[in-house]
Write an enzyme that holds these catalytic residues in place. Structure first.
Site, mmCIF file in Angstrom:
data_model
loop_
_atom_site.group_PDB
_atom_site.id
_atom_site.type_symbol
_atom_site.label_atom_id
_atom_site.label_comp_id
_atom_site.label_asym_id
_atom_site.label_seq_id
_atom_site.Cartn_x
_atom_site.Cartn_y
_atom_site.Cartn_z
ATOM 1 N N ASP A 124 -0.585 -2.604 -1.178
ATOM 2 C CA ASP A 124 -2.043 -2.681 -1.089
ATOM 3 C C ASP A 124 -2.564 -3.270 -2.399
ATOM 4 O O ASP A 124 -2.247 -2.778 -3.483
ATOM 5 C CB ASP A 124 -2.641 -1.286 -0.851
ATOM 6 N N GLU A 137 -6.146 -6.504 2.922
ATOM 7 C CA GLU A 137 -5.410 -6.705 1.668
ATOM 8 C C GLU A 137 -4.068 -5.974 1.681
ATOM 9 O O GLU A 137 -3.439 -5.785 0.638
ATOM 10 C CB GLU A 137 -6.249 -6.222 0.476
#
Length: 320
Positions: free
Chosen positions: A196, A239
């Site tokens: 992440d 993301e």
């Protein structure tokens, strides 16, 4: 029939009168060119004349017709062009040799125009039909290659993330499920990395979505060269990224993840006049015998990412 549409025949005979007889018999249906020697024949072929058939004498002062036939069959331009021997040699052994060197027919002198015209038409029609069939097959092969290329391109598009060029979520799960089945069958261990990008929402909010897209692409480029051809590197969504490492335990995966984390932290992304700093939190989970499916490993890796975020981001956590 126009001259451009006429099929072309070359007559090779050292006696001009024999050439004249054949020209008379075959004109106006065909364009007929004469050559009284091997040298004249080669001169005609050098002029980009593409014959549909060659009528060839065997006994000539400067050459042997059998040898000329062999030479023509060895040349790309005339290898497939039908050759008919027109000769005074009437022995069966001579006719047999003619077929052995590549001739399609054998006509003995004196010349019978009706016979010559019939034989010529048969072999030219067969030659033209063969050329047409080869062209049809070639075009079909070209179309098949084009369709295969389109199919491969569509498959690539269906399996790729359009922004980063990495594999997409669907493709990841297809590969991961196969690897999970292999693990169940062979106990071939594998590890999942969940990644992440830290503070990504802040990047979008501060610099705009174009900057965010640039960051995602830059991170995808960072993964190039770090992983093996058979590893699956995919954008999971937003993301988030996910990587499957076949035949890899947690210790090996940790070292790879640390290199990726370190390179990400060192990389500075330039957007307009801004320099954007990027870090990543990475969670690692090795498949376990108790896992009922691939989602169990993904969930553990995701929980490890959550812990990395909670502990300050920009770090690698192994799920235990």
């Amino acid at each position: 029939m126009s001259a451009e549409q006429k099929k072309t025949i070359i007559v090779v005979d050292d006696l001009p009168e024999n050439i004249s007889i054949l020209i008379a018999a075959l004109t106006p249906e065909y364009t007929v060119l004469g050559a009284t020697s091997q040298a004249q024949l080669m001169t005609l072929l050098d002029k980009d004349i593409a014959p549909d058939l060659i009528l060839l004498d065997i006994v000539m002062p400067d050459c042997d017709g059998y040898q000329v036939c062999c030479q023509l069959k060895s040349m790309d331009k005339t290898a497939d062009v039908p050759i008919i021997f027109v000769t005074s040699k009437k022995e069966t052994k001579d006719e047999k040799k003619g077929f052995e060197v590549g001739a399609v027919d054998y006509i003995t002198k004196p010349i019978e125009p009706v016979v010559v015209k019939s034989r010529v038409k048969t072999h030219i029609d067969l030659y033209r039909n063969t050329l047409a069939l080869k062209e049809h097959i070639h075009q079909q092969e070209v179309r098949e290659r084009e369709l295969l290329a389109i199919k491969e391109e569509l498959a690539e598009l269906a399996s790729s993330d359009p922004l980063t060029g990495l594999k997409n979520r669907r493709c990841f799960f297809e590969g991961a499920e196969k690897e999970f089945l292999r693990f169940k069958r062979l106990s071939a261990s594998f590890t999942v990395l969940m990644i992440d990008l830290d503070n990504f929402k802040s990047i979008n909010d501060t610099y705009g979505h174009a900057a965010g897209d640039l960051v995602l692409k830059a991170f995808a480029e960072l993964t190039q060269g770090l992983f093996r051809d058979y590893d699956i590197v995919a954008r999971f969504g937003g993301e988030e990224f996910v990587i499957l490492l076949p035949e890899t335990n947690c210790d090996s995966a940790f070292r790879v993840a640390q290199r990726l984390r370190s390179q990400t932290a060192k990389h500075k992304i330039t957007y307009q006049d801004y320099r954007i700093k990027l870090t990543a939190s990475i969670g690692i989970a090795e498949v376990e015998k108790a896992d009922v499916d691939i989602n169990a490993s993904i969930e553990r890796a995701d929980n490890a990412v959550y812990l990395a975020k909670k502990q300050g981001r920009n770090q690698v956590i192994v799920s235990h």
